[in-house]
Structures are given as structure tokens and as C-alpha cells.
Design a protein around this motif. Structure first.
Motif, short mmCIF file in Angstrom:
data_model
loop_
_atom_site.label_atom_id
_atom_site.label_comp_id
_atom_site.label_asym_id
_atom_site.label_seq_id
_atom_site.Cartn_x
_atom_site.Cartn_y
_atom_site.Cartn_z
N TYR A 199 0.84 -1.21 0.00
CA TYR A 199 0.00 0.00 0.00
C TYR A 199 0.87 1.26 0.00
CZ TYR A 199 -3.02 3.57 2.18
OH TYR A 199 -3.69 4.73 2.48
N GLN A 200 1.91 1.27 0.84
CA GLN A 200 2.79 2.44 0.92
C GLN A 200 3.59 2.62 -0.36
OE1 GLN A 200 4.86 1.28 4.52
NE2 GLN A 200 3.65 2.69 5.76
N ILE A 201 4.09 1.52 -0.91
CA ILE A 201 4.85 1.60 -2.17
C ILE A 201 3.97 2.15 -3.28
CG2 ILE A 201 5.98 0.22 -3.96
CD1 ILE A 201 6.98 -1.63 -1.73
N ASN A 202 2.76 1.62 -3.39
CA ASN A 202 1.85 2.06 -4.45
C ASN A 202 1.46 3.52 -4.29
OD1 ASN A 202 1.94 -0.51 -5.52
ND2 ASN A 202 -0.08 -1.12 -4.79
N MET A 203 1.29 3.97 -3.03
CA MET A 203 0.92 5.36 -2.80
C MET A 203 2.04 6.30 -3.27
SD MET A 203 0.00 7.35 0.76
CE MET A 203 1.68 7.12 1.35
N LYS B 68 2.93 -2.60 -20.11
CA LYS B 68 3.79 -3.75 -20.36
C LYS B 68 3.47 -4.80 -19.31
CE LYS B 68 8.64 -5.05 -20.94
NZ LYS B 68 10.05 -4.56 -20.91
N PRO B 69 2.86 -5.93 -19.71
CA PRO B 69 2.47 -6.94 -18.71
C PRO B 69 3.66 -7.39 -17.87
CG PRO B 69 1.56 -7.44 -20.87
CD PRO B 69 2.53 -6.32 -21.08
N GLN B 70 3.42 -7.46 -16.56
CA GLN B 70 4.47 -7.85 -15.63
C GLN B 70 3.98 -9.01 -14.77
OE1 GLN B 70 7.51 -6.39 -15.36
NE2 GLN B 70 7.17 -4.72 -16.81
N THR B 71 4.89 -9.89 -14.41
CA THR B 71 4.59 -10.96 -13.46
C THR B 71 5.04 -10.51 -12.08
OG1 THR B 71 4.90 -12.63 -15.17
CG2 THR B 71 4.98 -13.38 -12.88
N ARG B 72 4.09 -10.27 -11.19
CA ARG B 72 4.36 -9.81 -9.83
C ARG B 72 5.31 -8.61 -9.83
NH1 ARG B 72 2.78 -13.18 -5.87
NH2 ARG B 72 4.30 -12.26 -4.44
N PRO B 73 4.88 -7.47 -10.37
CA PRO B 73 5.75 -6.28 -10.40
C PRO B 73 5.99 -5.72 -9.01
CG PRO B 73 3.52 -5.71 -11.08
CD PRO B 73 3.56 -7.20 -10.93
N PHE B 74 7.02 -4.91 -8.90
CA PHE B 74 7.32 -4.24 -7.63
C PHE B 74 6.17 -3.31 -7.25
CE2 PHE B 74 9.29 -0.65 -5.33
CZ PHE B 74 9.82 -1.33 -4.24
N SER B 75 5.60 -2.65 -8.23
CA SER B 75 4.43 -1.79 -8.00
C SER B 75 3.72 -1.60 -9.32
CB SER B 75 4.85 -0.43 -7.43
OG SER B 75 3.72 0.40 -7.21
N THR B 76 2.40 -1.50 -9.26
CA THR B 76 1.63 -1.26 -10.48
C THR B 76 0.45 -0.34 -10.15
OG1 THR B 76 0.38 -2.30 -12.28
CG2 THR B 76 0.23 -3.35 -10.12
#
Length: 418
Positions: free
Chosen positions: A45-49, A362-370
Motif C-alpha cells: 500500500y505504501q509503495i503504491n501510494m 507492459k504486462p508484468q509478473t508480480r511487479p514491484f508496483s503497479t
């Protein structure tokens, strides 16, 4: 008493011990797992924010921050007893006492059905208030830079985030502004000068400073201001007296001596190169040239360099510029080549020196953040080959945490999510 009636009366006596045994063997909800799951969710949540506000900055949209000051977790176990009676003719119906039963009783199977549940209730509060924004918009203190000067954080990454611009004033008054913005055509010159300063040893150091307190005065006047025991009172306040005026006059200038952090260079073997290009002002201690200048004995005028530090808001703006340059046509990826002391764990990977890597649609498999943007596109930071992206997000998160002082997080939540 017919047989179905007997079953209805005695069945609870068979089931009760099994129910009790089932409840005794049931394990409590795993609150450790619940806590771990919450921690992982909050981290993402914090990374995405942070990533979302970087994207907002790249599009010149207003940023907005939320926090979770309160989290309540609960768990429960529900036990439901049941029994199945089987006859040769089929399963015993619930109203078997009113129906004729053909065949004989084969078996009765009692049991307990267990269900375990856990939930989290959390409050989500807005940080958009004057207390938080005052610190968020203020220039970062130099001592904050000192907090992050460690071997595991490359100095070029830290200073690229916190240095806003370098201003060089020549003796004739002309000025050169080197702005840390990858969208500007003169950005390579800024990076060249910054790397020179890093090579010279630029960093945050605790130095002695002095400041004049009031005008020069006689000893009698100073006694009136500081009390009878003038020297002792001044010593306790870290004030020294400097004699000024003619030798025959007893006039003193009070000077406040203190220590503070300064972004500067310790005098070293590169002193002459620093002086020619940046002047003496960037040195932590006075050099011989500065002492001569005070006595008006210096023969050569030198340039003067000033380094301006960003606010946390300006760091978001800068990373937004990095994203905008990367997604432009043609794209420009901001990279930070290693300095002599850099320890880089990204070796032998693509984008190893990129400050921030952002992909669009760009499709990602388990990205760091999306994050899904307002334009409908999906922006993501990959989990692999992402350069310094996690480190940049981490540093920005810590800068923000230092802005969260008492009063910046509202006492009552603005939004309650369940």
C-alpha cells in the motif's frame, strides 16, 4: 415409543461429546499469520501510494497522501454439529416420525463442521493538512542528508535526489545555474559538476559556525547586558569576545559559536581544483585563501558556489520528471554511473544504474508496483532489472516519515473501511 422418535431423543447425547472434543481440538486463529499478511499488505500500500504520487507529479497533477493510523484485527471459530443416519432405504428424513420407514438402521454418523474466519478493520486518514504540508514543502535539513550517508547508499543516488541546483557566481557577478532536471538540455552539465563534487568529497559534515551578536561594545556595556560576571555568562552561552577597533580601545564584538551541519568539502589534495572552479565557500573549514581574503591580502578573486537542497515535494517533482523523460519520444533513461566508492548490488543486470524504471502498458509478473493511470494505461515498476528503483522509493518513504510529526495525522479518521 417408535424407533424414529427414539433416535431424535438420543441423538444429541451421541453428538455432544463429539462436539466438545471437536471444539477442544480446534486451533485458534493464527494471529501471527494475520499480522504478517497485514504487514505485507501495508508495505505494498505504501509503495503504491508513493508510486502513484510520482506519476501524478509527472503529469503536473496534485499529489495526495493517506495513512493508516489504526488497525483492528479479529478472528473467530464457528462449530456446527451435524449427524447423518443411514437406513437400508436411504437417509433418514427430518420428519421421519410421520413417515413409514422401510428397512433397518445401518449407521449413524455424527460430526462437527468448523469454520475459521479473520477480518481487519482499518482507518484511512488524509495527510492533506497544514501541519504535514509545512514540513513537506520545507527544504530538507542538512542533518537529514547526514542520516542517509552510508556505504550501502551510493552517494550519487542520495545527492541526485536531494540536490536541486548548483549556482556558480563568478567574480564579475555573472551566474551559472545548473538545475537537476533530466528534461533540460543542460542536465548533463549539472551531472558532470555534481560528480566532480562527489569525487572531491562533498558530504554533510558537522562544522563550527560563528555569528555576530549585536554591535561592538565596551566591557561596561557588555556587563550591563550579561550581568556582573560577564565572561562566565558568555562562556555558558558559547559566546566569545573578539577585540575590534584601535589597539588603545577596549571594544569587543560578541560572537556566538555553535555547531551545525553543512554540505561541504573537507580540505584535501584537490583543494586547488575546487578553488578554481567552485571557490572557497564549499570548504568545511576556512582555507588559507579565505584567511588572506579577510585581511584583504588575496590577489585573485574566486568564484562562489551555492548548493540548494530540495524539499520532499521537490523530490516527488524530480522523480516525476525522470518518469516523464523515460516515457517521452524518444525516451531518455536517467542513469547514475558508479563513483569510486559505490557498492552496487545490481551488477550484471540490465538498467543496473537507472534511478527509476517505469514501464507503460507492459504486462508484468508480480511487479514491484503497479498503478492504473487516469488515461487508462497501466504503469508498473518491474521487480527485476529495475536499477535503483526500490532504493529511491525507500529513501522517499523515509523522507516522508520524517514529515509525520504530532498533529500531521488526524486523530479521527476521515474514511473508515471494513
Amino acid at each position: 415409543m417408535n424407533f424414529p422418535s427414539l433416535i431424535r431423543k438420543t441423538l444429541p447425547l451421541w453428538i455432544l461429546p463429539l462436539v466438545l472434543n471437536g471444539c477442544g481440538s480446534a486451533t485458534a486463529p493464527d494471529f501471527s499469520a494475520m499480522s504478517s499478511k497485514y504487514a505485507n499488505t501495508l508495505e505494498q500500500y505504501q509503495i503504491n501510494m508513493i508510486f502513484q504520487n510520482i506519476l501524478r507529479s509527472s503529469e503536473d497533477r496534485p499529489v495526495s497522501f493517506l495513512d493508516m493510523p489504526t488497525i483492528n484485527g479479529s478472528g473467530s471459530i464457528t462449530a456446527t454439529p451435524y449427524a447423518s443416519a443411514f437406513f437400508s432405504g436411504g437417509i433418514l428424513p427430518y420428519n421421519a416420525s410421520y413417515l413409514p420407514i422401510s428397512g433397518g438402521l445401518n449407521s449413524i454418523t455424527p460430526g462437527v463442521s468448523l469454520s475459521v474466519g479473520n477480518t481487519f478493520n482499518f482507518t484511512q486518514s488524509s495527510l492533506d493538512n497544514a501541519v504535514f504540508w509545512k514540513g513537506y514543502l520545507s527544504e530538507l535539513p542538512i542533518e537529514m542528508v547526514k542520516y542517509f550517508e552510508h556505504n550501502h547508499i551510493p552517494k550519487e543516488v542520495l545527492l541526485s535526489l536531494v540536490v536541486d541546483e548548483i549556482i556558480i557566481t563568478q567574480p564579475d557577478g555573472s551566474q551559472t545555474y545548473l538545475i537537476n532536471n533530466p528534461l533540460r538540455p543542460d542536465y548533463p552539465e549539472f551531472q558532470k559538476r555534481l560528480y566532480k563534487l562527489i569525487g572531491y568529497g562533498l558530504g554533510a559534515y558537522l562544522v563550527d559556525t560563528s555569528q555576530k551578536i549585536g554591535p561592538p561594545a565596551s566591557m561596561s556595556s557588555l556587563k550591563a547586558n550579561f550581568g556582573g560576571n560577564t565572561l562566565e555568562a558568555m562562556k555558558s552561552a558559547d559566546i566569545i569576545l573578539q577585540k575590534v577597533g584601535l589597539p588603545s580601545e577596549l571594544i569587543f564584538q560578541p560572537i556566538q559559536v555553535s555547531k551545525k551541519y553543512k554540505l561541504c568539502i573537507n580540505a584535501n589534495k584537490y583543494e586547488n581544483f575546487v578553488r578554481e572552479e567552485f571557490g572557497d565557500e564549499l570548504f568545511c573549514q576556512e582555507t588559507l585563501a579565505q584567511e588572506l581574503k579577510k585581511g584583504n591580502l588575496t590577489k585573485k578573486a574566486l568564484p562562489k558556489a551555492e548548493i540548494r537542497i530540495r524539499s520532499t515535494n521537490n523530490i516527488f517533482e524530480f522523480l516525476g520528471q525522470v518518469v516523464k523523460a523515460q516515457l517521452a519520444d524518444p525516451p531518455y533513461m536517467l542513469t547514475l554511473p558508479p563513483t569510486a566508492t559505490t557498492f552496487n548490488s545490481n551488477k550484471k543486470t540490465s538498467n543496473e544504474y537507472a534511478l527509476l524504471v517505469v514501464d507503460k502498458d507492459k504486462p508484468q509478473t508480480r511487479p514491484f508496483s503497479t498503478i492504473e493511470g487516469l488515461d487508462g494505461s497501466v504503469y508498473s515498476i518491474p521487480s527485476q532489472n529495475n536499477g535503483y528503483s526500490p532504493l529511491a522509493i525507500k529513501l522517499l518513504s523515509q523522507f516522508m516519515s520524517l514529515q509525520k510529526i504530532p498533529g500531521s495525522i488526524p486523530a479521527s479518521p476521515s474514511v473508515l473501511l471494513k
